[in-house]
Design a protein around this motif. Structure first.
Motif, PDB file in Angstrom:
ATOM      1  N   UNK A 154       0.828  -1.197   0.000  1.00 37.35           N
ATOM      2  CA  UNK A 154       0.000   0.000   0.000  1.00 37.35           C
ATOM      3  C   UNK A 154       0.866   1.251   0.000  1.00 37.35           C
ATOM      4  N   UNK A 155       1.911   1.279   0.792  1.00 41.37           N
ATOM      5  CA  UNK A 155       2.788   2.454   0.864  1.00 41.37           C
ATOM      6  C   UNK A 155       3.542   2.679  -0.442  1.00 41.37           C
ATOM      7  N   UNK A 156       3.977   1.600  -1.065  1.00 40.06           N
ATOM      8  CA  UNK A 156       4.674   1.731  -2.353  1.00 40.06           C
ATOM      9  C   UNK A 156       3.727   2.281  -3.408  1.00 40.06           C
TER      10      UNK A 156
ATOM     11  N   UNK B  25      -5.909  -1.261  -4.531  1.00 38.40           N
ATOM     12  CA  UNK B  25      -5.055  -1.931  -5.507  1.00 38.40           C
ATOM     13  C   UNK B  25      -4.153  -2.953  -4.814  1.00 38.40           C
ATOM     14  N   UNK B  26      -3.574  -2.579  -3.690  1.00 37.98           N
ATOM     15  CA  UNK B  26      -2.697  -3.512  -2.968  1.00 37.98           C
ATOM     16  C   UNK B  26      -3.471  -4.728  -2.467  1.00 37.98           C
TER      17      UNK B  26
ATOM     18  N   UNK C 182      -6.777  11.253  -1.288  1.00 43.64           N
ATOM     19  CA  UNK C 182      -7.510  10.353  -2.187  1.00 43.64           C
ATOM     20  C   UNK C 182      -6.640   9.159  -2.587  1.00 43.64           C
ATOM     21  N   UNK C 183      -5.339   9.359  -2.655  1.00 45.37           N
ATOM     22  CA  UNK C 183      -4.437   8.277  -3.064  1.00 45.37           C
ATOM     23  C   UNK C 183      -4.396   7.145  -2.041  1.00 45.37           C
ATOM     24  N   UNK C 184      -4.690   7.428  -0.783  1.00 47.39           N
ATOM     25  CA  UNK C 184      -4.647   6.396   0.252  1.00 47.39           C
ATOM     26  C   UNK C 184      -5.608   5.242   0.007  1.00 47.39           C
TER      27      UNK C 184
ATOM     28  N   UNK D 166       3.015   6.068  -2.952  1.00 43.18           N
ATOM     29  CA  UNK D 166       4.050   6.970  -3.459  1.00 43.18           C
ATOM     30  C   UNK D 166       3.773   7.327  -4.917  1.00 43.18           C
ATOM     31  N   UNK D 167       3.531   6.321  -5.738  1.00 40.62           N
ATOM     32  CA  UNK D 167       3.364   6.558  -7.160  1.00 40.62           C
ATOM     33  C   UNK D 167       1.992   7.135  -7.508  1.00 40.62           C
ATOM     34  N   UNK D 168       0.954   6.601  -6.911  1.00 43.14           N
ATOM     35  CA  UNK D 168      -0.395   7.095  -7.206  1.00 43.14           C
ATOM     36  C   UNK D 168      -0.573   8.510  -6.683  1.00 43.14           C
TER      37      UNK D 168
END
Length: 60
Positions: free
Chosen positions: A7-9, A55-56, A47-49, A12-14
């Motif tokens: 999720x953290x990776x 996705x993860x 929102x990315x969270x 970063x990108x999203x």
């Protein structure tokens, strides 16, 4: 790899992608003052969270 690390990776990108998109949209609309850019970046970060978590979780 743990779900949290994935999720953290992804975050970063999203997050960076959403922030770049939001700031670019503001600049194109001519709303490029400091406060609107900061609000857009913060909103994209928030929102990315959930998006990253979804996705993860699907890939885990």
């Amino acid at each position: 790899m743990s779900l949290f690390l994935k999720t953290m990776i992804f975050h970063i990108f999203i997050g960076a992608t959403l922030m770049g998109t939001a700031i670019t949209a503001l600049l194109v609309m001519g709303q490029g003052n400091m406060m609107s850019i900061l609000v857009a970046a913060l909103a994209a970060f928030v929102v990315a969270g959930p998006i990253s978590w979804l996705i993860a979780r699907r890939l885990h």
